[in-house]
Motif scaffolding. Structure first.
Motif, mmCIF file in Angstrom:
data_model
loop_
_atom_site.group_PDB
_atom_site.id
_atom_site.type_symbol
_atom_site.label_atom_id
_atom_site.label_comp_id
_atom_site.label_asym_id
_atom_site.label_seq_id
_atom_site.Cartn_x
_atom_site.Cartn_y
_atom_site.Cartn_z
ATOM 1 N N VAL A 77 53.474 -18.976 134.575
ATOM 2 C CA VAL A 77 52.961 -17.603 134.556
ATOM 3 C C VAL A 77 54.027 -16.656 134.022
ATOM 4 C CG1 VAL A 77 52.202 -15.683 136.003
ATOM 5 C CG2 VAL A 77 51.304 -17.974 136.412
ATOM 6 N N TRP A 78 55.255 -16.841 134.464
ATOM 7 C CA TRP A 78 56.338 -15.976 134.008
ATOM 8 C C TRP A 78 56.563 -16.114 132.504
ATOM 9 C CZ3 TRP A 78 61.309 -16.888 131.952
ATOM 10 C CH2 TRP A 78 62.134 -15.763 131.884
ATOM 11 N N LEU A 79 56.538 -17.349 131.993
ATOM 12 C CA LEU A 79 56.717 -17.567 130.556
ATOM 13 C C LEU A 79 55.565 -16.945 129.764
ATOM 14 C CD1 LEU A 79 58.014 -21.260 130.485
ATOM 15 C CD2 LEU A 79 59.324 -19.174 130.027
ATOM 16 N N GLY A 80 54.362 -17.009 130.325
ATOM 17 C CA GLY A 80 53.228 -16.357 129.676
ATOM 18 C C GLY A 80 53.415 -14.855 129.611
ATOM 19 N N TYR A 81 53.974 -14.294 130.664
ATOM 20 C CA TYR A 81 54.259 -12.863 130.705
ATOM 21 C C TYR A 81 55.308 -12.502 129.662
ATOM 22 C CZ TYR A 81 56.215 -8.474 132.523
ATOM 23 O OH TYR A 81 56.691 -7.189 132.656
ATOM 24 N N VAL A 82 56.375 -13.296 129.571
ATOM 25 C CA VAL A 82 57.431 -13.046 128.585
ATOM 26 C C VAL A 82 56.854 -13.084 127.173
ATOM 27 C CG1 VAL A 82 59.524 -14.008 127.548
ATOM 28 C CG2 VAL A 82 59.316 -13.881 130.038
ATOM 29 N N ALA A 83 56.011 -14.064 126.892
ATOM 30 C CA ALA A 83 55.404 -14.177 125.563
ATOM 31 C C ALA A 83 54.540 -12.957 125.259
ATOM 32 C CB ALA A 83 54.568 -15.455 125.475
ATOM 33 N N THR A 84 53.803 -12.494 126.257
ATOM 34 C CA THR A 84 52.944 -11.318 126.072
ATOM 35 C C THR A 84 53.770 -10.079 125.767
ATOM 36 O OG1 THR A 84 51.287 -12.224 127.596
ATOM 37 C CG2 THR A 84 51.204 -9.855 127.164
ATOM 38 N N VAL A 85 54.847 -9.888 126.520
ATOM 39 C CA VAL A 85 55.701 -8.711 126.306
ATOM 40 C C VAL A 85 56.364 -8.774 124.934
ATOM 41 C CG1 VAL A 85 57.747 -7.482 127.127
ATOM 42 C CG2 VAL A 85 56.069 -8.336 128.762
ATOM 43 N N LEU A 86 56.769 -9.960 124.498
ATOM 44 C CA LEU A 86 57.374 -10.109 123.173
ATOM 45 C C LEU A 86 56.408 -9.653 122.084
ATOM 46 C CD1 LEU A 86 59.250 -13.536 123.388
ATOM 47 C CD2 LEU A 86 60.278 -11.285 123.028
ATOM 48 N N VAL A 87 55.162 -10.041 122.225
ATOM 49 C CA VAL A 87 54.162 -9.629 121.237
ATOM 50 C C VAL A 87 53.985 -8.118 121.266
ATOM 51 C CG1 VAL A 87 51.718 -9.745 120.614
ATOM 52 C CG2 VAL A 87 52.936 -11.826 121.279
ATOM 53 N N LEU A 88 53.907 -7.552 122.463
ATOM 54 C CA LEU A 88 53.700 -6.114 122.601
ATOM 55 C C LEU A 88 54.874 -5.301 122.076
ATOM 56 C CD1 LEU A 88 52.109 -6.074 126.178
ATOM 57 C CD2 LEU A 88 50.938 -5.675 124.005
ATOM 58 N N MET A 89 56.086 -5.877 122.139
ATOM 59 C CA MET A 89 57.277 -5.167 121.688
ATOM 60 C C MET A 89 57.592 -5.402 120.214
ATOM 61 S SD MET A 89 60.034 -5.536 124.790
ATOM 62 C CE MET A 89 59.810 -4.699 126.358
ATOM 63 N N SER A 90 56.781 -6.203 119.542
ATOM 64 C CA SER A 90 57.089 -6.577 118.159
ATOM 65 C C SER A 90 57.004 -5.400 117.193
ATOM 66 C CB SER A 90 56.145 -7.699 117.696
ATOM 67 O OG SER A 90 54.790 -7.271 117.750
ATOM 68 N N THR A 91 56.237 -4.370 117.562
ATOM 69 C CA THR A 91 56.119 -3.176 116.714
ATOM 70 C C THR A 91 56.904 -2.021 117.332
ATOM 71 O OG1 THR A 91 53.890 -3.842 116.042
ATOM 72 C CG2 THR A 91 54.527 -1.549 115.644
ATOM 73 N N PRO A 92 57.855 -1.431 116.591
ATOM 74 C CA PRO A 92 58.662 -0.329 117.142
ATOM 75 C C PRO A 92 57.804 0.870 117.530
ATOM 76 C CG PRO A 92 59.591 -1.158 115.084
ATOM 77 C CD PRO A 92 58.240 -1.770 115.217
ATOM 78 N N GLY A 93 58.144 1.465 118.678
ATOM 79 C CA GLY A 93 57.473 2.676 119.130
ATOM 80 C C GLY A 93 58.429 3.846 119.088
ATOM 81 N N PRO A 94 58.040 4.987 119.648
ATOM 82 C CA PRO A 94 58.895 6.180 119.622
ATOM 83 C C PRO A 94 60.286 5.946 120.215
ATOM 84 C CG PRO A 94 56.678 6.774 120.275
ATOM 85 C CD PRO A 94 56.710 5.278 120.231
ATOM 86 N N SER A 95 60.383 5.192 121.310
ATOM 87 C CA SER A 95 61.689 4.969 121.944
ATOM 88 C C SER A 95 62.602 4.143 121.051
ATOM 89 C CB SER A 95 61.503 4.269 123.291
ATOM 90 O OG SER A 95 60.838 5.105 124.208
ATOM 91 N N GLN A 96 62.040 3.131 120.372
ATOM 92 C CA GLN A 96 62.848 2.310 119.475
ATOM 93 C C GLN A 96 63.309 3.114 118.261
ATOM 94 O OE1 GLN A 96 59.878 1.169 120.844
ATOM 95 N NE2 GLN A 96 61.024 -0.020 122.352
ATOM 96 N N ILE A 97 62.419 3.963 117.742
ATOM 97 C CA ILE A 97 62.791 4.807 116.607
ATOM 98 C C ILE A 97 63.892 5.787 117.009
ATOM 99 C CG2 ILE A 97 61.951 6.577 115.013
ATOM 100 C CD1 ILE A 97 59.241 5.157 115.063
ATOM 101 N N LEU A 98 63.786 6.315 118.224
ATOM 102 C CA LEU A 98 64.827 7.212 118.723
ATOM 103 C C LEU A 98 66.163 6.485 118.821
ATOM 104 C CD1 LEU A 98 65.762 9.887 120.033
ATOM 105 C CD2 LEU A 98 65.072 8.914 122.230
#
Length: 206
Positions: free
Chosen positions: A5-26
């Motif tokens: 379950v934890w590895l599935g969560y990590v994989a999900t977060v990796l996908v969600l973080m793959s596109t830069p958002g306002p905080s990453q641009i900052l």
């Protein structure tokens, strides 16, 4: 919580973080202008806001935000205005500093932290995001608090690594730019901030 379950969560977060958002641009912008070392304060501000947003989600405040259009819009557009203000400030700095010898100006650590905190904290979608994501990986038959702690700590660690990557990469690029090119760096940073404001403005929780 099982390892699977934890590895599935990590994989999900990796996908969600793959596109830069306002905080990453900052983080990119502040690292280019102030150096990676100082801009760690920006990452710290962002992560501080994330922790508070996770607590808010855990306490059910996501329901308040989603049920009140006024609250949501007030928080959202406050963040948009702040990002636009930072972008315009950088564009003005670029115009003033082009051709002037000397070191690049640096923000105070407090201001760098505040940049990261405000940018993340004024994204109301984050509370709803955490409130929606965490239940997918929680076993209702096990104590909930330890599971929330694991999920939250994992997210903060991963977000911190992403921010460090963006920041270090931006610093490397900035080092390749001569002092005469400082104005260009600031123009890029300022434009990126305004672009981040547009991204935040276009986000819709519905």
């Amino acid at each position: 919580m099982t390892l699977e379950v934890w590895l599935g969560y990590v994989a999900t977060v990796l996908v969600l973080m793959s596109t830069p958002g306002p905080s990453q641009i900052l983080m990119l912008s502040n690292s280019m202008s102030n150096g990676f070392g100082r801009s760690i304060a920006t990452a710290a501000g962002d992560l501080t806001a994330n922790v508070l947003q996770m607590l808010a989600a855990g306490l059910g405040l996501a329901v308040l935000i989603t049920s009140s259009e006024t609250v949501f819009l007030a928080v959202k557009w406050g963040g948009v205005a702040y990002l636009v203000y930072m972008g315009v400030t950088k564009l003005r700095m670029a115009r003033a500093k082009v051709g002037i010898a000397g070191t690049r100006p640096s923000k105070s650590l407090k201001k760098l932290w505040l940049d990261g905190f405000v940018t993340s904290a004024t994204n109301p979608k984050a509370v709803i995001f955490f409130a929606s994501l965490f239940p997918l990986f929680i076993d209702a038959n096990q104590p909930v608090a330890p599971q929330l702690l694991i999920l939250g700590a994992t997210y903060v660690a991963m977000d911190g690594m992403f921010l460090a990557f963006y920041g270090k990469s931006a610093e490397w690029v900035a080092r390749k730019v001569s002092q005469s090119g400082y104005g260009l760096v600031e123009r890029i940073s300022g434009s990126a901030m305004i672009g981040a404001a547009v991204l935040l403005g276009l986000k819709d929780v519905r």
